[in-house]
Each structure stands twice: as C-alpha cells, then as structure tokens.
Design an enzyme around this catalytic site. Structure first.
Site, PDB file in Angstrom:
ATOM      1  N   SER A 146     110.879 103.200  42.038  1.00 20.06           N
ATOM      2  CA  SER A 146     111.719 104.330  42.428  1.00 20.06           C
ATOM      3  C   SER A 146     112.949 103.829  43.172  1.00 20.06           C
ATOM      4  CB  SER A 146     110.939 105.281  43.345  1.00 20.06           C
ATOM      5  OG  SER A 146     111.787 106.270  43.900  1.00 20.06           O
ATOM      6  N   TYR A 161     105.579 106.379  50.522  1.00 22.56           N
ATOM      7  CA  TYR A 161     105.948 106.339  49.100  1.00 22.56           C
ATOM      8  C   TYR A 161     106.912 105.187  48.822  1.00 22.56           C
ATOM      9  CZ  TYR A 161     108.004 107.925  44.662  1.00 22.56           C
ATOM     10  OH  TYR A 161     108.458 108.013  43.367  1.00 22.56           O
TER      11      TYR A 161
END
Length: 255
Positions: A146, A161
């Site tokens: 990401s 995350y």
C-alpha cells in the site's frame, strides 16, 4: 522463456469482494490465459467470483474457502486446487484488512489481528505454493502492499496497517533474492486511493474532491488500474522483474 500457453493456475486470495482488487485481478489473469483459484474467507463470495470469471473468460475456475491465518486450512485449500486445476504458476497475496485506529489506542490484539491477516496470511500461502513453483522452474508472486507503507499512513490505514504493509515490501524483496535462481519472481504493488468496497461511502464529496485535486491524474484509481499491473507482473515475459514495487496512485505519491 516459459510459454504463455503452458496451462497454469493463478491463485488469488481475498478475491470474493464484488468491487475488490482481488476479483479484478482474477479477471485480468484469466484474460491472460490463467486458470483461476479463488480463495476467500467467504465461500459464497468466492463462488460468485469463480462463476463470473469462468463465464467471461472460458477458463477453469475453483472457489476455495479458507482463513489465510490458519495453516491447516490453507494447506487443505491449496491441496484441493492442485488436484483440480493445472499447476499453480501465479500467486496474488491480496487478502488483507485495514485498521484506522490511532496508534495510542491500538491494543495488542488489534495489532496482532492486522499482522495475522496481512503478513502471516501471505507467509502461509506463499510458503505453501512456492516450493512447487521452484521445483517447476516458474512462478510469479505478487504482494498487495500500500501507499501507506511508503508514505506512512494513508486515508484509511493507521500505524498497524502501514507497518504490516511495509513488512510485505521486505518480504517480497528478500523472497526475490532467494527464489530468483529457481525462476520465481516476487514483486509488490502499492495502490494509493482506489475505489473499492473499503472506500465506498467513507468519503464525503468535499473531501473526495479535495483529494482528487491533489492527484496529478485528477481521478481516484479503479480496481482495473491495479489488476492490470498484477497481470503484467504475472506474465512469463515479466521474468526479469523481481524485488520491485509498482506504485499505483495516479502520481499522488512520487518518490
């Protein structure tokens, strides 16, 4: 160079979501000639993806239900795929979960949950299929990282995350060095803001407009933008690309 026409299967984890990157990747890989194994925690969602991909592309598909954090479940699912479909030539580690919890509020349980799905899940599935790839001399492994891993946080992901997705960058790079001599590549894609079920309904129009205005391409990405890069990395002709990270963010994070 390995032939594009050799029958092979692509295993895509977390591909049940109707508006997800995993389902779009399954379509893109099938369009390139891969047979498709769809692995998802939700069996009905996996079956829906498998039916749709088979109908559109005329390839063999198989829906598999498994929790990627459960080693026995992963082994059983992949054993089923190996028995029913051609050898696994590509793996897309797409299964993952996000967490917007601020760092000072993150509990050990929340931290472990994020790492279990994103990192342990990728480890278990990858280790289970990589030996066969190396033995056959061909493999394409793609990890979904990401932009949060690169810039430190994002729109929907907090520290847990970002840390988990950053771990996948190191995972892919080290794996690329180990498995390269066996004909197996390992790469990452790092999407930015993508229009998926995760983002749907979570951005008001004013914020969405402001974010879009900051993206050089002046739009939020679609799942096909990510899926097309995944399919490219999975092709036999992409065998000299390994240990790389492809940013898919419309230029919002250039480094």
């Amino acid at each position: 160079m390995p032939s594009q026409h050799t029958p092979r299967t692509a295993l895509v984890t977390g591909a049940g979501s109707r508006r997800g990157i995993g389902r779009a990747a399954a379509h893109a890989l099938a369009a390139d000639g891969y047979h498709i194994a769809v692995l998802d925690l939700d069996k009905e969602a996996a079956e829906d993806t498998a039916r749709q991909v088979a109908a559109r592309h005329g390839v063999q598909t198989l829906a598999l239900a498994a929790d990627v954090t459960d080693a026995d479940a992963v082994d059983a699912a992949i054993t089923q795929a190996e028995a029913a479909l051609p050898p696994i030539g590509a793996l897309v580690n797409n299964a993952g979960i996000t967490s917007p919890v601020p760092f000072l509020d993150v509990t050990p349980g929340e931290w472990d949950k994020i790492f279990d799905v994103n990192v342990r899940g990728s480890f278990l599935v990858t280790q289970r299929v990589a030996a066969g790839m190396a033995e056959r001399g061909f493999g394409r492994i793609v990890f979904l990282s990401s932009v949060s891993a690169e810039r430190g946080g994002g729109v929907f992901g907090g520290v847990a995350y970002s840390a988990a997705k950053a771990a996948l960058l190191g995972f892919a790079r080290a794996l690329a060095r180990e498995l390269g001599p066996s004909g197996v590549t390992a790469n990452c894609v790092a999407p930015g803001l993508i229009d998926t079920d995760i983002t749907q309904g979570k951005l008001d129009e004013a914020r969405k407009a402001a974010m879009t205005a900051d993206i050089p391409m002046r739009r939020i990405g679609g799942v096909e933008d990510v899926a097309d890069v995944i399919a490219f990395l999975a092709r036999p002709g992409s065998g000299y690309i390994t240990g790389a990270t492809y940013d898919i963010n419309g230029g919002s994070h250039i480094h």
